[in-house]
Enzyme design. Sequence first.
Site, mmCIF file in Angstrom:
data_model
loop_
_atom_site.group_PDB
_atom_site.id
_atom_site.type_symbol
_atom_site.label_atom_id
_atom_site.label_comp_id
_atom_site.label_asym_id
_atom_site.label_seq_id
_atom_site.Cartn_x
_atom_site.Cartn_y
_atom_site.Cartn_z
ATOM 1 N N ARG A 4 12.615 -3.482 20.849
ATOM 2 C CA ARG A 4 12.731 -5.114 21.145
ATOM 3 C C ARG A 4 12.068 -4.672 19.712
ATOM 4 O O ARG A 4 11.345 -4.539 18.354
ATOM 5 C CB ARG A 4 11.413 -5.515 22.112
ATOM 6 C CG ARG A 4 11.173 -6.423 21.473
ATOM 7 C CD ARG A 4 10.749 -7.668 22.634
ATOM 8 N NE ARG A 4 11.099 -8.546 23.339
ATOM 9 C CZ ARG A 4 10.790 -7.289 24.298
ATOM 10 N NH1 ARG A 4 9.571 -7.043 25.046
ATOM 11 N NH2 ARG A 4 10.935 -8.068 26.120
ATOM 12 N N GLY A 47 0.961 -1.221 0.031
ATOM 13 C CA GLY A 47 0.199 -0.032 0.559
ATOM 14 C C GLY A 47 0.201 1.046 0.080
ATOM 15 O O GLY A 47 0.344 2.406 -1.218
ATOM 16 N N GLU A 58 8.933 2.596 8.003
ATOM 17 C CA GLU A 58 9.749 4.012 7.667
ATOM 18 C C GLU A 58 10.809 4.097 7.463
ATOM 19 O O GLU A 58 12.079 4.900 6.849
ATOM 20 C CB GLU A 58 8.570 5.054 7.651
ATOM 21 C CG GLU A 58 7.174 4.162 7.575
ATOM 22 C CD GLU A 58 6.211 5.054 8.142
ATOM 23 O OE1 GLU A 58 5.418 5.261 6.959
ATOM 24 O OE2 GLU A 58 6.336 6.323 8.619
#
Lengths: 317, 732
Positions: free
Chosen positions: B615, B243, B692
């Site tokens: 983590r 997407g 990102e």
Amino acid sequence: MKAFTYDRVTSADEALAAGAGASFVAGGTNLLDHMKLQIVTPDRLVDLNRAGMDTIEPTAQGGLRIGALVRNSDLAADSRIIADYAVLARAILAGASGQIRNRATTAGNLMQRTRCPYFYDTALACNKRDPGSGCSAQDGHSRTLAVIGTSDLCLCQNPGDMAVALRVLDAGVEVAAPGGGTRTIPIAEFHQLPGDTLPVREFALEPGELIIAVVLPPPAGGTHYYRKVRDRSSYAFALVSVAAVIQPDGTGRIALGGVAPRPWASEGADAAIPHGAKAVAAALFEGARPQEDNAFKIDLATRTIAAVLAEAKEARA
Amino acid sequence: MKFDAPMGDTPIDTGRVVGRPHARVDGPLKTTGRATYAAEWHDGLPGLLHGFIIPATIAKGTVTAIDTAKAKSAAGVVDVLTFENFDINGTANGKTVKLVGGPQVQHYHQALGVVIAETFEAARGAAALVEVDYEAEAGAFSLDGVRADAKVCGAFGGPGETRVGDFEAAFEAAEVQFDQEYRTAAHSPAMIEPFASIAQWEGDGLTLWTANQMIATTRSSMASMLQIDESRVRVLSPYIGGGFGAKLWAHADAILAALAARKTGRPVKVVMPRGLIFNNTINRPETIQRLRIGTRADGKIEAFGHEGWSGNVEGGNPESTVLSSRSVYAGPNRLMADHMGHLDLPEGNAMRAPGDAVGSIAVEIAMDELAEKLGLDPIELRVMNDSQVDPSQPKKTFSNRHLVRCLQDGAERFGWSGRQAPGTRREGKWLVGMGVATAYRAALRSASGAAVRLETNGRITVETDMTDIGTGSYTILAQTAGEMLGVPVDRVDVRLGDSAFPKSAGSGGQWGASSSTSGLYVACVNLRREIAQRLSLDEERAEFEDGEVRSGNRVCSLLDAVADGPVSAEGKIDFGQSDTHAFGTFGAHFVEVGVDSYTGEVRVRRMLAVCSAGRILNPVSARSQVIGAMTMGVGAALSEKLVVDERYGCFINHDLAFYEVPVHADIPHQDCVFLDDVDPHGNPMKAHGVGELGLCGVGGAIANAVYNATGHRLRKVPMVVEDILAGLPDPV
Ligand SMILES: Cc1cc2nc3c(=O)[nH]c(=O)nc-3n(C[C@H](O)[C@H](O)[C@H](O)COP(=O)(O)OP(=O)(O)OC[C@H]3O[C@@H](n4cnc5c(N)ncnc54)[C@H](O)[C@@H]3O)c2cc1C
């Protein structure tokens, strides 16, 4: 996609008989894209895939005769091609992808149409698609288009790789006419320049004519190069490509792809090879009419020729 | 659960399941073609019709006539619907332009209607028979043309301009001043799965199978556009083929499928053809950016100024180029501002790492240039200007900022010390160079809910409207439930992307992984309590392991808890604003390129990212996220560019042959390393997303490597051969 009728033929003769007013389909990798986008809307398809013409045979002259339906992958993998016409194998393998080459045929590859963004957007004017509508590429985005051999009617480049190799090899295209008889079109004349009259003609084929084979003259010897320059490493059309056969004495033949509506070569350019890339490019680009976007192709082609000649020189040393 | 205090020990910390490199649980379904993508729900939909979008072929103006007669009479056509037949209320949440235009046309390829036919081919063929007359108007299509009139403007509700200290005075007074301008091209998400929807009505209830990252938003969008109650809409999007932000909203396919299905009384599928995606949907706009950095002679930043210009439709957002600059490097005096001009191009909107993906390219080239000007190693300059507090909000400390370690660890691994002076390293015809860049992306957190159930056969079912856009959500959610309930991943069934399930954070802004697993964590805590109660165990002390529940010296099987039927629980995580902490993810990109000295072709030779994001829930899916992002960064640096044809007001290279994303051969070698850290301040999972982060800075590192190879600085991406050649000596 517009509805169409579909016939399968099992020989060249049947194809010729069925061919009037129809489109031949071979691998379909170019034609079907165009049909889906309605760039072309044929009423009739004649499928050549079972029509034979799919072998590579030696000729009496010592060359090879490549059937029109020989797949690009098979042609590039043929041991005789690899041994004696390596530039052809290299050019084919520099094009498209493995999957596409498995489908694509020798004749279809020769007949592939331009990659111009305005040819592909059916809302915009294009003389190739719609004769007389104009050429949106003039003053448009022309980065990938031709810098020479163009006209005000059309800036299209021939995007193919295989044909560039065939040009340095001096191949002939054997075609059969619907009324009987065959003729051989030299590869240098097979792709047409747009000129100043409509419609913009792309190929030397007459309506209904069928390509049956591509004929290679006897091996030319020398060392074979195909250098393709593109924005990404694979799966992209050439910004510029150089096919070359260089002899041990430093003479040879050169053709360029990506710069003109046909594989671009000249005897003058070949004669200039011993004088270096600039001399070759000067001969090739005489009369060029680049656009702002694609003027870099001339410098790029010159440099790419230099790369090939340097490599050839190194190989001889 | 409202998360407002650092997380203590939890079962997640044992790391038996979470943090392990599990292969995707949905992998076999995808590799065998059984994962049902939006366009593939054919079973149980007899009479399915196909819709084909009628696109506008001008950029701006008015439709004066639209003639559908020929299309309607074409074979196989059931109906042709245009804007004249529709009553759509507003547009999708988060979008600015209308999903269906007309009579006003807002951009090229805006949908004007839909042809509905028995087959896809018939619909497509007939769409070409629709005749549309326009009265075209002149539009604004050039960023340079509107730059002078661009206004300061914030993106997505954020501020337009922010200042700390006195930037101008400090820049003026700085011992070293750096001032340059950069350009980045517009990008298309170009995900492999096109936008696609199937709509079916039963009475006044709509079921929509669609490709969408945010189920709840899309459900409310559909309800409001169709003016029906939200309870009447069900949205399903269990599998999504990418997407990159573009599927945050409903698009024309969704609304046209719904309207066509309502009109015909039959299910209708609308797939957006590849050629429409580039102009019909959204893009990451082109930007111009100015960087002004003033430092002391030793390299300490005194003044940091970053201004960006982009264009968008009226009411849209600017590309938030300066977002990360607010926080990434130190400096007491700061000016950050985004400006937006009005353009009539297709809508710009959030694409993967909006703002930062291209903002970081400019900033990281600037840092490279500045380091050279100062005579510093680019890593040294970055290390020297690291900041453990957020320089724009100095009261806030970063909860987990290990940028310096990323840079230094990466330098060691990559062999950074072997970097040579610009333009001096040659291997045959190749000019070889190395570049580095910082990666920084905020760690956003978003409310998220989930339901979890212990079934009578001992299996665990997880349900949430969270989406998996190819990222690995299925797998990390399975791992979370497995860890919390003491079962292996193959005993967990995760069901996603259905608006019937509890509302989640959805996929966007790299918040999905940490937020959705945190919501599921809360649900699992609740389920553990229910199970312990059923087993009459002390819920505080109960340990869930190996399919058993243990407390003191009592050991029960999970199956004992379901003797009377399944046990289920729901849970939700909410996040307040922190007054004390800023949350970010950090990394360092290293790139080596070869530049062909003859042709100017740039070929990436190897890439390394060292990342710190708390983590790491699953090192293989996280790695895939990062290397995929690095690949997208290669595209931005070297080939991806939406080309504006200002005569027609469109992106003219609107297919995947003309818009070149990287191919496998462009990516010979990538490494990704995660620092081993946890962030207890962030969320119960102590984890942040990386999807990102991996993209931020990559283009800068590549540009810096190209400079190091050639000695010729480029301040514009993509860097294509003609740009490179301008700085290469004549080889002949
Ligand atoms: C994604 C993609 C990438 C590509 N990249 C490259 C590239 O990098 N370099 C490159 O060179 N090419 C590239 N191509 C083009 C590819 O080489 C051609 O599509 C292919 O060679 C066409 O062969 P075909 O057999 O499939 O032709 P078809 O699609 O079947 O036919 C093409 C044309 O040839 C005509 N035709 C076919 N056979 C005959 C015949 N015997 N006589 C007369 N006319 C005939 C058809 O009527 C049609 O007009 C690419 C194609 C795609 C889809």
